[in-house]
Structure formats: structure tokens, C-alpha cells
Design a protein around this motif. Structure first.
Motif, PDB file in Angstrom:
ATOM      1  N   ALA A   1      24.731  32.753 -27.627  1.00  0.00           N
ATOM      2  CA  ALA A   1      23.721  33.488 -26.870  1.00  0.00           C
ATOM      3  C   ALA A   1      22.712  34.135 -27.811  1.00  0.00           C
ATOM      4  CB  ALA A   1      24.377  34.552 -26.005  1.00  0.00           C
ATOM      5  N   ALA A   2      21.469  34.181 -27.353  1.00  0.00           N
ATOM      6  CA  ALA A   2      20.403  34.795 -28.140  1.00  0.00           C
ATOM      7  C   ALA A   2      20.534  36.310 -28.127  1.00  0.00           C
ATOM      8  CB  ALA A   2      19.045  34.382 -27.589  1.00  0.00           C
ATOM      9  N   ASP A   3      20.011  36.940 -29.155  1.00  0.00           N
ATOM     10  CA  ASP A   3      19.922  38.403 -29.166  1.00  0.00           C
ATOM     11  C   ASP A   3      18.717  38.873 -28.361  1.00  0.00           C
ATOM     12  OD1 ASP A   3      22.120  38.608 -30.979  1.00  0.00           O
ATOM     13  OD2 ASP A   3      20.744  38.051 -32.595  1.00  0.00           O
ATOM     14  N   LEU A   4      17.622  38.108 -28.439  1.00  0.00           N
ATOM     15  CA  LEU A   4      16.381  38.483 -27.763  1.00  0.00           C
ATOM     16  C   LEU A   4      15.705  37.238 -27.214  1.00  0.00           C
ATOM     17  CD1 LEU A   4      14.109  40.625 -27.149  1.00  0.00           C
ATOM     18  CD2 LEU A   4      13.123  39.986 -29.362  1.00  0.00           C
ATOM     19  N   ILE A   5      15.220  37.340 -25.989  1.00  0.00           N
ATOM     20  CA  ILE A   5      14.406  36.295 -25.383  1.00  0.00           C
ATOM     21  C   ILE A   5      13.144  36.954 -24.842  1.00  0.00           C
ATOM     22  CG2 ILE A   5      14.180  34.774 -23.369  1.00  0.00           C
ATOM     23  CD1 ILE A   5      17.084  33.950 -23.791  1.00  0.00           C
ATOM     24  N   VAL A   6      11.995  36.367 -25.148  1.00  0.00           N
ATOM     25  CA  VAL A   6      10.738  36.786 -24.541  1.00  0.00           C
ATOM     26  C   VAL A   6      10.231  35.604 -23.726  1.00  0.00           C
ATOM     27  CG1 VAL A   6       8.416  37.693 -24.904  1.00  0.00           C
ATOM     28  CG2 VAL A   6      10.236  38.262 -26.532  1.00  0.00           C
ATOM     29  N   ARG A   7       9.966  35.833 -22.457  1.00  0.00           N
ATOM     30  CA  ARG A   7       9.547  34.765 -21.551  1.00  0.00           C
ATOM     31  C   ARG A   7       8.252  35.163 -20.846  1.00  0.00           C
ATOM     32  NH1 ARG A   7      10.145  36.052 -16.384  1.00  0.00           N
ATOM     33  NH2 ARG A   7       9.901  33.860 -15.799  1.00  0.00           N
ATOM     34  N   ASN A   8       7.663  34.212 -20.129  1.00  0.00           N
ATOM     35  CA  ASN A   8       6.459  34.466 -19.333  1.00  0.00           C
ATOM     36  C   ASN A   8       5.327  35.003 -20.206  1.00  0.00           C
ATOM     37  OD1 ASN A   8       4.805  34.640 -17.055  1.00  0.00           O
ATOM     38  ND2 ASN A   8       5.508  36.711 -16.554  1.00  0.00           N
ATOM     39  N   ALA A   9       5.146  34.391 -21.360  1.00  0.00           N
ATOM     40  CA  ALA A   9       4.074  34.785 -22.282  1.00  0.00           C
ATOM     41  C   ALA A   9       3.204  33.574 -22.591  1.00  0.00           C
ATOM     42  CB  ALA A   9       4.659  35.358 -23.569  1.00  0.00           C
ATOM     43  N   LYS A  10       1.987  33.834 -22.994  1.00  0.00           N
ATOM     44  CA  LYS A  10       1.093  32.780 -23.497  1.00  0.00           C
ATOM     45  C   LYS A  10       1.259  32.750 -25.019  1.00  0.00           C
ATOM     46  CE  LYS A  10      -2.641  34.456 -21.628  1.00  0.00           C
ATOM     47  NZ  LYS A  10      -4.055  34.638 -21.189  1.00  0.00           N
ATOM     48  N   ILE A  11       2.119  31.864 -25.492  1.00  0.00           N
ATOM     49  CA  ILE A  11       2.511  31.873 -26.895  1.00  0.00           C
ATOM     50  C   ILE A  11       1.639  30.914 -27.702  1.00  0.00           C
ATOM     51  CG2 ILE A  11       4.387  31.536 -28.527  1.00  0.00           C
ATOM     52  CD1 ILE A  11       6.366  32.065 -26.286  1.00  0.00           C
ATOM     53  N   HIS A  12       0.932  31.472 -28.660  1.00  0.00           N
ATOM     54  CA  HIS A  12       0.252  30.667 -29.678  1.00  0.00           C
ATOM     55  C   HIS A  12       1.228  30.570 -30.842  1.00  0.00           C
ATOM     56  CE1 HIS A  12      -2.857  29.129 -32.365  1.00  0.00           C
ATOM     57  NE2 HIS A  12      -2.410  29.999 -33.256  1.00  0.00           N
ATOM     58  N   THR A  13       1.817  29.391 -31.039  1.00  0.00           N
ATOM     59  CA  THR A  13       2.888  29.263 -32.024  1.00  0.00           C
ATOM     60  C   THR A  13       2.367  29.085 -33.447  1.00  0.00           C
ATOM     61  OG1 THR A  13       3.010  26.846 -31.841  1.00  0.00           O
ATOM     62  CG2 THR A  13       4.316  28.151 -30.263  1.00  0.00           C
ATOM     63  N   GLY A  14       1.161  28.512 -33.606  1.00  0.00           N
ATOM     64  CA  GLY A  14       0.696  28.128 -34.935  1.00  0.00           C
ATOM     65  C   GLY A  14       1.336  26.851 -35.426  1.00  0.00           C
TER      66      GLY A  14
END
Length: 626
Positions: free
Chosen positions: A14-27
């Protein structure tokens, strides 16, 4: 916690942190955009959408809703005096972002009233007279009126300092004090110091005077540094390359960040440099260091990156654009070559402060001599910092020698002085960023904070994109600006390359460090003037939430209170944010409502005076005419 249908699943990975529903510019060119990512043990494990991260949700996973906001890789300032800045942060009254001198003087007056006897009020960098509506410096008389008894020191760029009477006394300046080499104590008709100190062109007179002020000790140094790092996190900064600098002694002034790193309390990753402090002793210092430590000693949080930004004092040019370019001493190359040779033979890279092409050409000649012997660069990373007037020929030579560059927005704050001295033609290519990138050079971006530019990286990104100073003067034409994606890459990927960490940070990709920022506004779509108003609402470093405001308030780590309690930071904070110039839809509706109300009030006023009928006898709306 569950969010948007992502329910916990009992999994070993399991992950420690998840961020969802974002407009992610990954590079990451292989996947430029995404909506969600997961981090475990400080490293990104998944980049994708809800379906991709759902299997990573466990009972202990923190799931954060990005609310459709823009996410970017954490920013990396490629030239920041973060160690020195941290040791002094809570002692300084920051005028960064203050729009008027009137406001700055009011802050100074209030701070003087709460500053205890024996302490100074110090305004040290991050501002320019051009940012003020008044377009001028404070006068000595204004400082005396604001603080009759408390020493006040106001530094303006690398050009000048203004001191009140109490500060002149505390610093020991009298009519008999001689001018130091490269500096001037301005005197009145009676021969007494007026309170103005000028760099002519050396800023050492300014730094030496500031060094006479009281400093922090013990735990206060740690608290100050932690609050400074949190202030950097406020703007989405997750890494910084410390450029060392004057009055930053090794190992004494480095002990605070070392202790914080050992305690797991750094919130910005730091790659640091070592800078010989004593003229004539540089080779001895470098020899001692290469025998005891090596570049890349440390870990992902704190690591040595090499020597610089000075190797020998005689080779350093000063960037006081209010003064002519300094003429460096003839023959400095002998000691400079010894320093470079020593570093190359021991596997040390370096960075080198060089403002003018005249200096760069002389330094390159030394490098080319060593290259002919097969000793340069010998697999070591090296770069020039600043390079405002570097020529096309010098860029070709840097490319041939495998060098890199780091540019800073010093002309955001000194652009007007540069333009007056060198004219629009030279200013248009100061520095020639387009020519650097055309040659395929790695070009990192930074601020050179805190004694000249502000530490707010969005001012530097704005400067890269628009070519404008904080006084809104256009210096660089379109051919010498960069687009927003390129500017961001200079503040992320390029910085990682300058520390040899391009395979672990700078982009959001599985296997890379979990460093990111969720922004208050979309960097890629806001009007250009509003780039400077962007802040981070959620900053994550290695999966740790180190800064959280707005909807995310309370998710970050708690800091100890600012100490001492009279600190300017305890009352004003750091950078003074101002509202964006652009209007949101909500704000536009509010203003429209105000206009309608004012219109009705005006109609009633006219009706009371018989200038218009009190009520309309007929109404006509052409949209509904039959």
C-alpha cells in the motif's frame, strides 16, 4: 481516508500517499499528463489515473483530492544561499513583495518598537527600489525617524546599504573610519558618516557591516532554518543547490543543516558547495577539504556537490551594475589554475561565479590548458553561474569542454541599473538564454536569494518567460525568452542534472523521488503577470507533506514556534503576497454586483433631485419586443 470511491484495501504494498483528481504535468515525455500518483517509502510507485492507483490504497494510506488543480514536479533552485539564509531568516524583516516604501517603513517602525535593546532591525535583500510605487530607497532621515534608538540596517542589492544613527554607532563608524578597499563610507560636509555605504564595486563593505549584528545561537538556529525551509516549501520548492558564499564558513555554518538532516527535519533537499573564505588561503582550504570529504557524500536530503562558487578570491568579479565592470588583477590565473588542477585530480566538480564575459574568457583559457593535458574536466561536473554578458564564442568553448550554466533572475531586481550602464542591446541578451539552450547546454535556473533576489521562485519563472523586471521593465525580447514548459524544466530537470541526480528527481515518474507541488493557480494558463502570484497549496518531499494550506490545512508537519518571539517573521511572515491582477469569475461577479448597486444608488440620487422620474413609467427591453 476514502476519497472519490477509492476505498482502502489491505495490501502489503500500500502507498503512503496518493494524490488524485489533479492536472499533473509530469515532465516525463513518455507520459506528459496524468491525474493521480502514488508514493511509497518516499518514491513514486504509480503515475496514472484513479484505476491505476486504486490497488495502492491501504488502511494507512493518505488520499488527497487535488480538486482539479495543477500539479508539477517539486521546484529545484539551482543557485540559492539556503544555508546562510536559514541561519538568519527569523532575524530579518523581509521586504520581498512589499509594493510600497510607505508600507515597508511602517513595518520597520513597528518592528523597531518590539526589538529588544542590543538587537538590530535588518532588511537584507529580496527587494528593489523599482518594485515600490515610490521608485526610491528609504532615506537616512526616514530610518532615524522610524527608529531613533534601535540600529537599522537596510541592504539594497549589491549596491548600497542605508544605516540609521544607532546602527552607525553600533557598527563603530566614525569620521576616522577609513574606507575599505572597494567600498565607500559616504560622509557629510563635517566629515561624519551620513549612514550611506556604497559598494564601489565590492559588496564586502556591506557584508562586513552586517556581520557586526548579533547572530542566533543554538536551537534558535535550527528553528530559524526550519521556518525558512517551510517558507521555501510555500512556493513549491523541494530541492536547492546551496552556492555557499561569503561569510559562510565550513564546517561551522553547515552544522545546523547537518543536525537537522540527522534528525529527519529537513523539508528541502540540499546539495551544498564549499567556498574558501580567506584570500591567500584558498589552496590550503581546498587541499584540506579534498582529503576529508568527497562530492556526493551524504544522501538524497543533504549531499556535497563540489567547490565554489568562488575558488580563489582574485578570480571573482562583482555584479554591482551601478558601478563599472571591475578590472580583475592581472596574473590571477596562476593560483586559479592550482585550485582547478587540485579539484580535477581529486574528482571534485565546481561552480564558478562569473558575471562578465571578460572573466569567463580568462577562466576558459585555464580550463583549455588543463584539457590539453587531459586533466579537464576528467569526468567532473562544472558550471558557470550568472554569465549575464557571456559571448557566443565563450558559449561554444563551454560546450566543447562539457560545461553547464546556471542563470538567476538578478536582473529582475537590477535590470534598470544594467540597462542604464550597458544599453538596450546588451541588456536584450543578458543573459543569452536562447543561445545557451540552442547549443544543448544544461541550463539550470535559480534566484541567487537571499541578499539580492527574492527566494520566491515564481518571480524567476516570470522573468524567464516574460523578460520583465519587478519594475515591469521589458529587458529581454521574445527571441531570448523561453516558453513556460522550458522555464519549468530549467527549475526541475536541469537542477537535478547539475547535481548528478537526473535519474532520481526532476520529473514525476515511477522510481523517482516523491517531490511535488499542487499549485494555487494553473501555471500553464494564468495570464503572464499572475505567474508571480502562484504559491503551492500542498508541497510533498519524499512522500512527506511539508506544506499544506487552504483545503489541505493541517496535513503538514507541525513546526516549533518562531523564536525569538520578537522576530519580524513571527509578526509579518516572509514574502508579502499581493493579489493577482487577473480576475476570477467569482470576483468579476462581485464587481458587477457592486456596479449594479452603485448604478441604482446614482439613479435614486438623481430622482431625489428631480433630474429623472422617481420610477419608470414604461419599460422597454428590445430582446423581448414583439
Amino acid at each position: 481516508m476514502p476519497a472519490g470511491g477509492l476505498m482502502p484495501r489491505a495490501t502489503d504494498d500500500a502507498a503512503d500517499l496518493i494524490v488524485r483528481n489533479a492536472k499533473i504535468h509530469t515532465g516525463d515525455p513518455s507520459r506528459p499528463q496524468a491525474e493521480a500518483l502514488a508514493i511509497k517509502d518516499g518514491v513514486i510507485t504509480v503515475v496514472g489515473d484513479d484505476n491505476d492507483v486504486a490497488p495502492q490504497v491501504g488502511p494507512g494510506t493518505t488520499v488527497v483530492d487535488g480538486l482539479g488543480r495543477r500539479m508539477i514536479p517539486g521546484l529545484n533552485d539551482a543557485h540559492l544561499h539556503v544555508i546562510r539564509g536559514g541561519l538568519n531568516y527569523v532575524l530579518e524583516l523581509r521586504w520581498d513583495g512589499v509594493p510600497t516604501l510607505r508600507q515597508g517603513l511602517a513595518m520597520l517602525r513597528e518592528q523597531a518598537a518590539r526589538t529588544p535593546k542590543g538587537q538590530w532591525v535588518r532588511v537584507v535583500g529580496g527587494w528593489s527600489a523599482e518594485q515600490f510605487a515610490e521608485r526610491r530607497l528609504p532615506t537616512v532621515a526616514e530610518l532615524n525617524a522610524a527608529a531613533p534608538d534601535t540600529p537599522v540596517f537596510v541592504l539594497h542589492l549589491y549596491q548600497a546599504a542605508v544605516l540609521n544613527r544607532a546602527a552607525l554607532k553600533a557598527a563603530g563608524f566614525t569620521r576616522d573610519t577609513p574606507d575599505p578597499r572597494g567600498g565607500q563610507i559616504v560622509r557629510g560636509r563635517d566629515g561624519e558618516p551620513t549612514g550611506m555605504l556604497l559598494a564601489a564595486p565590492s559588496a564586502l563593505i556591506l557584508y562586513a557591516t552586517l556581520a557586526k549584528a548579533p547572530v542566533l545561537e543554538g536551537e534558535d538556529r535550527k528553528t530559524s532554518t526550519r521556518h525558512f525551509l517551510r517558507e521555501l516549501n510555500r512556493f513549491g520548492l523541494t530541492s536547492a543547490i546551496d552556492a555557499a558564499g561569503g561569510f559562510q564558513n565550513f564546517p561551522d555554518n553547515y552544522s545546523t543543516v547537518v543536525e537537522l538532516a540527522e534528525a529527519g527535519q529537513l523539508s528541502v533537499r540540499i546539495a551544498y558547495h564549499l567556498f574558501p573564505q580567506t584570500a591567500g588561503q584558498e589552496i590550503d582550504d581546498l587541499t584540506r577539504w579534498v582529503e576529508t570529504v568527497r562530492p556526493e557524500d551524504g544522501d538524497a536530503w543533504l549531499r556535497l556537490n563540489g567547490a565554489g562558487e568562488n575558488l580563489t578570491w582574485a578570480a571573482a568579479d562583482f555584479e554591482n551594475f551601478a558601478q563599472p565592470r571591475p578590472a580583475l588583477a592581472s596574473g590571477y590565473e596562476e593560483q586559479f589554475e592550482k585550485a582547478v588542477r587540485l579539484l580535477m585530480e581529486n574528482g571534485w566538480g565546481f561552480r564558478l561565479h562569473a558575471t562578465y564575459d571578460e572573466t569567463i574568457r580568462r577562466d576558459l583559457a585555464v580550463f583549455e590548458k588543463l584539457a590539453a593535458e587531459g586533466l579537464f574536466p576528467a569526468g567532473n561536473r562544472w558550471l558557470f553561474d550568472h554569465a549575464e554578458t557571456v559571448s557566443a564564442d565563450s558559449l561554444d568553448r563551454i560546450t566543447a569542454l562539457g560545461g553547464a550554466l546556471s542563470v538567476q533572475n538578478r536582473l529582475s531586481f537590477q535590470g534598470e541599473a544594467f540597462l542604464r550602464r550597458y544599453g538596450p542591446g546588451i541588456a536584450a541578451d543578458a543573459p543569452p538564454i536562447g543561445a545557451m539552450l540552442e547549443r544543448g547546454l544544461t541550463v539550470g535556473a535559480g534566484t541567487d536569494a537571499t541578499r539580492v533576489s527574492s527566494y520566491n521562485p515564481w518571480l524567476a519563472l516570470h522573468w524567464l518567460v516574460t523578460g520583465r523586471s519587478v519594475g515591469d521593465l521589458v529587458l529581454r525580447p521574445p527571441h531570448n525568452r523561453v516558453d513556460r514548459r522550458t522555464a519549468l524544466a530549467m527549475f526541475t530537470e536541469a537542477g537535478a542534472s547539475l547535481t548528478g541526480e537526473q535519474d532520481v528527481k526532476g520529473v514525476l515518474r515511477p522510481g523517482f523521488l516523491g517531490d511535488l507541488a499542487l499549485l494555487s493557480e494553473d501555471y500553464f494558463t494564468v495570464p503572464e503577470p499572475d505567474i508571480v502570484h502562484i504559491e503551492s497549496l500542498l508541497t510533498v518531499v519524499g512522500g512527506r507533506i511539508v506544506h499544506a494550506v487552504a483545503e489541505y490545512e493541517g496535513l503538514d508537519e507541525e513546526l516549533p514556534p518562531v523564536s525569538p518571539a520578537w522576530s519580524p517573521v513571527a509578526h509579518y511572515g516572509g514574502y508579502q503576497a499581493t493579489p493577482p491582477t487577473g480576475l476570477s469569475g467569482t470576483r468579476q461577479a462581485e464587481l458587477l454586483g457592486q456596479a449594479v448597486a452603485e448604478s441604482e444608488q446614482h439613479r435614486q440620487w438623481r430622482a431625489r433631485r428631480g433630474l429623472t422620474p422617481p420610477t419608470a413609467t414604461t419599460s422597454f427591453d428590445p430582446c423581448f419586443a414583439l
